[in-house]
Design a protein around this motif. Structure first.
Motif, PDB file in Angstrom:
ATOM      1  N   LEU A 126       0.829  -1.206   0.000  1.00 12.75           N
ATOM      2  CA  LEU A 126       0.000   0.000   0.000  1.00 12.75           C
ATOM      3  C   LEU A 126       0.863   1.255   0.000  1.00 12.75           C
ATOM      4  O   LEU A 126       0.549   2.251  -0.674  1.00 12.75           O
ATOM      5  CB  LEU A 126      -0.939   0.002   1.204  1.00 12.75           C
ATOM      6  CG  LEU A 126      -2.022  -1.075   1.205  1.00 12.75           C
ATOM      7  CD1 LEU A 126      -2.784  -1.066   2.531  1.00 12.75           C
ATOM      8  CD2 LEU A 126      -2.989  -0.868   0.045  1.00 12.75           C
ATOM      9  N   TRP A 129       2.354   1.696  -3.500  1.00 15.90           N
ATOM     10  CA  TRP A 129       1.288   2.145  -4.410  1.00 15.90           C
ATOM     11  C   TRP A 129       1.051   3.642  -4.241  1.00 15.90           C
ATOM     12  O   TRP A 129       0.905   4.381  -5.218  1.00 15.90           O
ATOM     13  CB  TRP A 129       0.030   1.344  -4.107  1.00 15.90           C
ATOM     14  CG  TRP A 129      -1.160   1.624  -4.975  1.00 15.90           C
ATOM     15  CD1 TRP A 129      -2.273   2.330  -4.624  1.00 15.90           C
ATOM     16  CD2 TRP A 129      -1.387   1.186  -6.315  1.00 15.90           C
ATOM     17  NE1 TRP A 129      -3.179   2.364  -5.660  1.00 15.90           N
ATOM     18  CE2 TRP A 129      -2.653   1.662  -6.715  1.00 15.90           C
ATOM     19  CE3 TRP A 129      -0.645   0.432  -7.222  1.00 15.90           C
ATOM     20  CZ2 TRP A 129      -3.197   1.415  -7.970  1.00 15.90           C
ATOM     21  CZ3 TRP A 129      -1.173   0.182  -8.480  1.00 15.90           C
ATOM     22  CH2 TRP A 129      -2.440   0.671  -8.841  1.00 15.90           C
ATOM     23  N   TRP A 130       1.032   4.099  -3.003  1.00 13.23           N
ATOM     24  CA  TRP A 130       0.857   5.528  -2.714  1.00 13.23           C
ATOM     25  C   TRP A 130       2.084   6.318  -3.155  1.00 13.23           C
ATOM     26  O   TRP A 130       1.963   7.401  -3.742  1.00 13.23           O
ATOM     27  CB  TRP A 130       0.638   5.708  -1.213  1.00 13.23           C
ATOM     28  CG  TRP A 130       0.759   7.135  -0.775  1.00 13.23           C
ATOM     29  CD1 TRP A 130      -0.203   8.096  -0.787  1.00 13.23           C
ATOM     30  CD2 TRP A 130       1.957   7.778  -0.265  1.00 13.23           C
ATOM     31  NE1 TRP A 130       0.305   9.297  -0.327  1.00 13.23           N
ATOM     32  CE2 TRP A 130       1.618   9.136   0.001  1.00 13.23           C
ATOM     33  CE3 TRP A 130       3.252   7.340  -0.003  1.00 13.23           C
ATOM     34  CZ2 TRP A 130       2.539  10.036   0.509  1.00 13.23           C
ATOM     35  CZ3 TRP A 130       4.178   8.243   0.493  1.00 13.23           C
ATOM     36  CH2 TRP A 130       3.811   9.582   0.746  1.00 13.23           C
ATOM     37  N   GLN A 153      -5.632  -9.057  -0.078  1.00 18.27           N
ATOM     38  CA  GLN A 153      -5.866  -7.808   0.648  1.00 18.27           C
ATOM     39  C   GLN A 153      -5.445  -6.590  -0.170  1.00 18.27           C
ATOM     40  O   GLN A 153      -6.125  -5.556  -0.151  1.00 18.27           O
ATOM     41  CB  GLN A 153      -5.118  -7.830   1.979  1.00 18.27           C
ATOM     42  CG  GLN A 153      -5.691  -8.812   2.997  1.00 18.27           C
ATOM     43  CD  GLN A 153      -4.935  -8.772   4.307  1.00 18.27           C
ATOM     44  OE1 GLN A 153      -4.675  -7.688   4.853  1.00 18.27           O
ATOM     45  NE2 GLN A 153      -4.575  -9.924   4.830  1.00 18.27           N
ATOM     46  N   ALA A 154      -4.329  -6.690  -0.884  1.00 19.10           N
ATOM     47  CA  ALA A 154      -3.872  -5.554  -1.687  1.00 19.10           C
ATOM     48  C   ALA A 154      -4.859  -5.283  -2.824  1.00 19.10           C
ATOM     49  O   ALA A 154      -5.250  -4.136  -3.072  1.00 19.10           O
ATOM     50  CB  ALA A 154      -2.476  -5.833  -2.234  1.00 19.10           C
ATOM     51  N   ALA A 156      -7.961  -6.032  -2.902  1.00 18.26           N
ATOM     52  CA  ALA A 156      -9.219  -5.571  -2.301  1.00 18.26           C
ATOM     53  C   ALA A 156      -9.208  -4.071  -2.051  1.00 18.26           C
ATOM     54  O   ALA A 156     -10.271  -3.438  -1.970  1.00 18.26           O
ATOM     55  CB  ALA A 156      -9.488  -6.320  -1.002  1.00 18.26           C
ATOM     56  N   GLN A 157      -7.990  -3.496  -1.942  1.00 20.18           N
ATOM     57  CA  GLN A 157      -7.873  -2.059  -1.712  1.00 20.18           C
ATOM     58  C   GLN A 157      -7.505  -1.299  -2.990  1.00 20.18           C
ATOM     59  O   GLN A 157      -7.072  -0.154  -2.941  1.00 20.18           O
ATOM     60  CB  GLN A 157      -6.863  -1.812  -0.595  1.00 20.18           C
ATOM     61  CG  GLN A 157      -7.314  -2.440   0.733  1.00 20.18           C
ATOM     62  CD  GLN A 157      -6.541  -1.914   1.920  1.00 20.18           C
ATOM     63  OE1 GLN A 157      -6.403  -0.703   2.117  1.00 20.18           O
ATOM     64  NE2 GLN A 157      -6.031  -2.823   2.736  1.00 20.18           N
ATOM     65  N   GLY A 158      -7.690  -1.970  -4.124  1.00 16.93           N
ATOM     66  CA  GLY A 158      -7.517  -1.291  -5.402  1.00 16.93           C
ATOM     67  C   GLY A 158      -6.119  -1.287  -5.968  1.00 16.93           C
ATOM     68  O   GLY A 158      -5.853  -0.581  -6.943  1.00 16.93           O
ATOM     69  N   LYS A 185     -13.680  -8.796  -3.161  1.00 12.55           N
ATOM     70  CA  LYS A 185     -13.648  -7.888  -2.019  1.00 12.55           C
ATOM     71  C   LYS A 185     -13.521  -6.434  -2.483  1.00 12.55           C
ATOM     72  O   LYS A 185     -14.114  -5.531  -1.867  1.00 12.55           O
ATOM     73  CB  LYS A 185     -12.503  -8.258  -1.085  1.00 12.55           C
ATOM     74  CG  LYS A 185     -12.733  -9.586  -0.358  1.00 12.55           C
ATOM     75  CD  LYS A 185     -11.609  -9.895   0.620  1.00 12.55           C
ATOM     76  CE  LYS A 185     -11.890 -11.208   1.354  1.00 12.55           C
ATOM     77  NZ  LYS A 185     -10.829 -11.543   2.325  1.00 12.55           N
ATOM     78  N   ALA A 186     -12.746  -6.206  -3.530  1.00 10.90           N
ATOM     79  CA  ALA A 186     -12.615  -4.844  -4.067  1.00 10.90           C
ATOM     80  C   ALA A 186     -13.971  -4.323  -4.514  1.00 10.90           C
ATOM     81  O   ALA A 186     -14.318  -3.149  -4.284  1.00 10.90           O
ATOM     82  CB  ALA A 186     -11.623  -4.829  -5.223  1.00 10.90           C
ATOM     83  N   ASN A 189     -15.929  -3.343  -1.676  1.00  6.57           N
ATOM     84  CA  ASN A 189     -15.395  -2.103  -1.103  1.00  6.57           C
ATOM     85  C   ASN A 189     -15.678  -0.877  -1.960  1.00  6.57           C
ATOM     86  O   ASN A 189     -15.261   0.233  -1.628  1.00  6.57           O
ATOM     87  CB  ASN A 189     -13.884  -2.229  -0.894  1.00  6.57           C
ATOM     88  CG  ASN A 189     -13.522  -3.243   0.181  1.00  6.57           C
ATOM     89  OD1 ASN A 189     -14.346  -3.558   1.046  1.00  6.57           O
ATOM     90  ND2 ASN A 189     -12.307  -3.753   0.139  1.00  6.57           N
ATOM     91  N   HIS A 191     -14.719  -0.383  -5.223  1.00  2.00           N
ATOM     92  CA  HIS A 191     -13.732  -0.063  -6.259  1.00  2.00           C
ATOM     93  C   HIS A 191     -14.266  -0.435  -7.640  1.00  2.00           C
ATOM     94  O   HIS A 191     -15.046  -1.381  -7.785  1.00  2.00           O
ATOM     95  CB  HIS A 191     -12.432  -0.833  -6.000  1.00  2.00           C
ATOM     96  CG  HIS A 191     -11.677  -0.363  -4.803  1.00  2.00           C
ATOM     97  ND1 HIS A 191     -10.968   0.823  -4.791  1.00  2.00           N
ATOM     98  CD2 HIS A 191     -11.517  -0.915  -3.574  1.00  2.00           C
ATOM     99  CE1 HIS A 191     -10.396   0.976  -3.602  1.00  2.00           C
ATOM    100  NE2 HIS A 191     -10.712  -0.057  -2.845  1.00  2.00           N
TER     101      HIS A 191
END
Length: 368
Positions: A126, A129-130, A153-154, A156-158, A185-186, A189, A191
């Protein structure tokens, strides 16, 4: 005239380069490869960056600034690699746009020392990515048992993910399951899953190197005849597994929501045995919807003399199974081969990262 790389691209294989440096970026060489070598993507790793720092003064100004700020070595590495990845992503941005966000990708690796730590891998993914902040970046996460939930998990957060260090068919199935779970999951969430991409890096030449070593110990004519057969057979059956997974009802539901499949990426495609044809891991693994990421020597060899004859994967599943079965009958344990390669891969990547840290630490010291 159409060259072999153009033919390869026309067959549905995305041509990527397994190399990056600030000199390549500064000189315009990356842009040259895009225009002259059908290049549509780039991968990187700690060894590549270590070599770039060793051989160039292009990093000196940034190293001097980082030394003045007294940043940690870890942060200096993130800053240096992030700069190059961001620059490469910008060079490849037109490709990203022209291919509908499929290609034009650049991969940056999570600290491989975290390969056995799920939550720390997610946090680092994360952050990278940021840090890079480009939509056409892939964050590389290893396909260890601990990496699988990190991949989910990654995603799922886009975060778009390049799953690396895949050797076995069973682990590849688990990777595709982790990918689909991440997209599910994304979507939950909120996305837009059409903007999340992934590739699954299935390693090739290292399989031959390990199996050939074991065949040499057996030493029979039968064993000798099977040298150089394992890696291509394994990769071809991986593609069959990919076809099965991405024709499932589970996938059809995700595709209807705009998802793109996780493409198989052939990694480690430079030959380890100099007696083998230098383009064998290119010409023998031609199939639609794949990526082949090549060292520059393999890229140039392919452009110069590769014989691209069309799809060399999908009609060869029976022979691939036969080859792996023949190797097994000689007493070579497939599961032991692939687990050995994964353990060695994790260890080698971690040592490469330590080498990169040492290089940056030494060069920061020279600037202070």
């Amino acid at each position: 005239m159409t060259n072999p790389l153009q033919t390869l691209s026309a067959e549905g294989v995305a041509v990527w380069l397994d190399d990056l440096s600030r000199d390549r970026l500064r000189s315009g060489d990356l842009h040259r490869l895009i225009t002259e070598r059908s290049l549509v993507g780039v991968t990187s790793n700690p060894t590549i960056f270590d070599k770039a720092l060793k051989e160039s003064d292009a990093y000196d100004d940034q190293l001097r600034d980082l030394a003045r700020r007294e940043v940690s070595v870890d942060e200096a590495v993130r800053s240096i690699t992030g700069y190059d990845i961001r620059w490469a992503a910008d060079v490849l941005r037109p490709t990203y746009e022209s291919t509908g966000r499929i290609d034009g990708r650049v991969s940056l690796e999570v600290d491989p020392r975290l390969a056995r730590e799920t939550e720390r891998t997610v946090a680092e993914a994360l952050h990278l990515w940021w840090l890079v902040d480009r939509p056409n970046v892939f964050i590389k996460i290893p396909a260890t048992a601990e990496g699988l939930p990190a991949i989910t998990q990654a995603l799922a957060q886009g975060v778009s993910v390049n799953v690396t260090l895949i050797f076995s068919l069973d682990r590849y199935r688990a990777v595709m399951d982790a990918f689909m779970a991440g997209l599910e999951k994304a979507r939950e969430n909120g996305h837009d899953i059409s903007r999340i991409q992934s590739v699954a890096s299935f390693f090739v030449s290292r399989v031959d190197a390990e199996v050939d070593k074991r065949l040499e110990k057996i030493g029979t004519d039968e064993a000798d005849a099977l040298k150089g057969r394992a890696a291509i057979a394994n990769a071809r059956l991986a593609y069959e597994t990919y076809e099965e997974a991405f024709s499932s009802e589970r996938w059809k539901t995700l595709a209807a929501a705009g998802a793109a499949p996780q493409r198989p990426l052939w990694a480690s495609t430079g030959v380890k045995d100099p007696s083998y044809d230098d383009t064998r891991y290119v010409t023998q693994l031609v199939a639609p919807g794949t990526v082949n990421t090549m060292p520059e020597a393999t890229l140039e060899a392919t452009a110069d003399h590769a014989d691209i004859t069309g799809d060399t994967v999908r009609g060869n599943y029976p022979q691939a199974r036969e080859d792996l079965e023949a190797i097994k009958k000689l007493g070579i344990d497939y599961d032991d081969v692939t687990s050995t390669l994964e353990d060695e891969g994790v260890d080698k990547f971690a040592k490469s990262w330590e080498g990169l840290l040492a290089r940056v630490s030494e060069q920061l010291g020279r600037q202070s």
